[in-house]
Design a protein around this motif. Structure first.
Motif, PDB file in Angstrom:
ATOM      1  N   CYS A  69       0.947  -1.301   0.071  1.00 39.89           N
ATOM      2  CA  CYS A  69      -0.205   0.040   0.042  1.00 39.89           C
ATOM      3  C   CYS A  69       0.812   1.190  -0.005  1.00 39.89           C
ATOM      4  O   CYS A  69       1.677   1.292   0.881  1.00 39.89           O
ATOM      5  CB  CYS A  69      -0.908   0.065   1.344  1.00 39.89           C
ATOM      6  N   CYS A  70       0.581   2.077  -1.066  1.00 42.50           N
ATOM      7  CA  CYS A  70       1.425   3.386  -0.982  1.00 42.50           C
ATOM      8  C   CYS A  70       0.952   4.464  -0.182  1.00 42.50           C
ATOM      9  O   CYS A  70       1.593   5.469  -0.068  1.00 42.50           O
ATOM     10  CB  CYS A  70       1.603   3.744  -2.593  1.00 42.50           C
ATOM     11  N   ASP A  71      -0.176   4.506   0.308  1.00 44.85           N
ATOM     12  CA  ASP A  71      -0.679   5.490   1.122  1.00 44.85           C
ATOM     13  C   ASP A  71      -1.577   5.055   2.312  1.00 44.85           C
ATOM     14  O   ASP A  71      -1.908   3.645   2.249  1.00 44.85           O
ATOM     15  CB  ASP A  71      -1.149   6.771   0.532  1.00 44.85           C
ATOM     16  N   THR A  72      -1.960   5.850   3.174  1.00 43.62           N
ATOM     17  CA  THR A  72      -2.764   5.196   4.192  1.00 43.62           C
ATOM     18  C   THR A  72      -4.057   5.036   3.928  1.00 43.62           C
ATOM     19  O   THR A  72      -4.663   4.131   4.525  1.00 43.62           O
ATOM     20  CB  THR A  72      -2.746   6.349   5.430  1.00 43.62           C
ATOM     21  N   GLY A  73      -4.621   5.517   3.094  1.00 44.18           N
ATOM     22  CA  GLY A  73      -6.099   5.188   2.760  1.00 44.18           C
ATOM     23  C   GLY A  73      -6.190   3.991   1.973  1.00 44.18           C
ATOM     24  O   GLY A  73      -7.194   3.061   2.226  1.00 44.18           O
ATOM     25  N   GLN A  74      -5.078   3.751   0.944  1.00 43.65           N
ATOM     26  CA  GLN A  74      -5.220   2.287   0.664  1.00 43.65           C
ATOM     27  C   GLN A  74      -5.003   1.311   1.590  1.00 43.65           C
ATOM     28  O   GLN A  74      -5.523   0.022   1.642  1.00 43.65           O
ATOM     29  CB  GLN A  74      -3.993   2.341  -0.504  1.00 43.65           C
ATOM     30  N   PHE A  75      -4.100   1.409   2.588  1.00 44.93           N
ATOM     31  CA  PHE A  75      -3.857   0.612   3.741  1.00 44.93           C
ATOM     32  C   PHE A  75      -4.904   0.051   4.431  1.00 44.93           C
ATOM     33  O   PHE A  75      -5.357  -0.837   4.780  1.00 44.93           O
ATOM     34  CB  PHE A  75      -2.634   1.069   4.485  1.00 44.93           C
ATOM     35  N   LEU A  76      -5.620   1.085   4.798  1.00 42.12           N
ATOM     36  CA  LEU A  76      -7.103   1.170   5.562  1.00 42.12           C
ATOM     37  C   LEU A  76      -8.006   0.009   4.482  1.00 42.12           C
ATOM     38  O   LEU A  76      -8.810  -0.618   5.112  1.00 42.12           O
ATOM     39  CB  LEU A  76      -7.693   2.442   6.095  1.00 42.12           C
ATOM     40  N   ARG A  77      -8.317   0.579   3.405  1.00 39.87           N
ATOM     41  CA  ARG A  77      -9.208  -0.015   2.672  1.00 39.87           C
ATOM     42  C   ARG A  77      -8.810  -1.506   2.323  1.00 39.87           C
ATOM     43  O   ARG A  77      -9.759  -2.327   2.729  1.00 39.87           O
ATOM     44  CB  ARG A  77      -9.263   0.689   1.382  1.00 39.87           C
ATOM     45  N   CYS A  78      -7.373  -2.060   2.401  1.00 35.10           N
ATOM     46  CA  CYS A  78      -7.073  -3.204   2.355  1.00 35.10           C
ATOM     47  C   CYS A  78      -7.358  -3.945   3.519  1.00 35.10           C
ATOM     48  O   CYS A  78      -7.569  -5.037   3.524  1.00 35.10           O
ATOM     49  CB  CYS A  78      -5.933  -3.383   1.732  1.00 35.10           C
ATOM     50  N   ALA A  79      -6.735  -3.406   4.616  1.00 35.70           N
ATOM     51  CA  ALA A  79      -7.004  -3.958   5.978  1.00 35.70           C
ATOM     52  C   ALA A  79      -8.438  -4.371   6.306  1.00 35.70           C
ATOM     53  O   ALA A  79      -8.796  -5.350   6.862  1.00 35.70           O
ATOM     54  CB  ALA A  79      -6.499  -3.059   7.012  1.00 35.70           C
ATOM     55  N   PHE A  80      -9.572  -3.603   5.723  1.00 39.77           N
ATOM     56  CA  PHE A  80     -10.872  -3.689   6.257  1.00 39.77           C
ATOM     57  C   PHE A  80     -11.617  -4.579   5.364  1.00 39.77           C
ATOM     58  O   PHE A  80     -12.522  -5.267   5.561  1.00 39.77           O
ATOM     59  CB  PHE A  80     -11.514  -2.261   6.580  1.00 39.77           C
ATOM     60  N   ARG A  81     -11.120  -4.566   3.922  1.00 39.46           N
ATOM     61  CA  ARG A  81     -11.581  -5.527   3.099  1.00 39.46           C
ATOM     62  C   ARG A  81     -11.468  -7.034   3.023  1.00 39.46           C
ATOM     63  O   ARG A  81     -12.013  -7.858   2.785  1.00 39.46           O
ATOM     64  CB  ARG A  81     -11.469  -5.004   1.862  1.00 39.46           C
ATOM     65  N   ARG A  82     -10.248  -7.176   3.511  1.00 36.04           N
ATOM     66  CA  ARG A  82      -9.527  -8.550   3.533  1.00 36.04           C
ATOM     67  C   ARG A  82      -9.125  -8.778   5.019  1.00 36.04           C
ATOM     68  O   ARG A  82      -8.474  -8.090   5.779  1.00 36.04           O
ATOM     69  CB  ARG A  82      -8.445  -8.580   2.612  1.00 36.04           C
ATOM     70  N   ARG A  83      -9.198 -10.129   5.173  1.00 39.91           N
ATOM     71  CA  ARG A  83      -8.781 -10.648   6.507  1.00 39.91           C
ATOM     72  C   ARG A  83      -7.204 -10.829   6.178  1.00 39.91           C
ATOM     73  O   ARG A  83      -7.097 -11.937   5.761  1.00 39.91           O
ATOM     74  CB  ARG A  83      -9.536 -11.922   7.086  1.00 39.91           C
ATOM     75  N   VAL A  84      -6.515 -10.369   6.909  1.00 34.02           N
ATOM     76  CA  VAL A  84      -4.705 -10.624   6.379  1.00 34.02           C
ATOM     77  C   VAL A  84      -4.354 -11.102   7.823  1.00 34.02           C
ATOM     78  O   VAL A  84      -4.494 -10.617   8.872  1.00 34.02           O
ATOM     79  CB  VAL A  84      -3.934  -9.322   6.028  1.00 34.02           C
TER      80      VAL A  84
END
Length: 126
Positions: free
Chosen positions: A15-30
């Motif tokens: 993730c290149c920015d905080t927004g993308q990080f949060l979207r990925c973190a909440f869309r997928r269980r990692v």
């Protein structure tokens, strides 16, 4: 980081920015989140807040890469419950080792959870 993740058979999402990080973190269980804190204090603060939100909402291992010039990075990470803190992490071999250890920790964690579920009392008709 991507090369180390691929070498250890992890599906890396960079993730290149905080927004993308949060979207990925909440869309997928990692199972594993790696946060590489930037040198910029304002960007670091924003990423810290995002990491706190992601960790609270997921049952993931957290690895934080901090800077030696900012000792508060490690203090913040330890208070957050980081699984591993890396200072000035820039070695592919070091990342590969951490990813290998993370996989082993996740396997042990899963085994413990399965064992706990097997001991849980069941309800039903006798």
């Amino acid at each position: 980081m991507r090369a180390a993740a691929e070498a250890q058979a992890w599906d890396a999402i960079i993730c290149c920015d905080t927004g993308q990080f949060l979207r990925c973190a909440f869309r997928r269980r990692v199972p594993l989140i790696i946060v590489d804190l930037p040198d910029d204090d304002s960007a670091s603060h924003e990423l810290r807040r995002a990491a706190e939100s992601a960790v609270c909402s997921q049952d993931s291992l957290l690895v934080v890469c901090g800077k030696s010039s900012r000792p508060d990075d490690e203090l913040w990470a330890r208070r957050l419950g980081v699984w591993s803190f890396l200072q000035e992490a820039d070695s592919r071999e070091g990342f590969e080792f951490i990813l290998e250890q993370a996989r082993e920790a996740l396997t042990r964690k899963e085994s413990c959870e399965e064992y706990s579920r097997s001991l849980a009392p069941t309800t039903g008709n006798p």
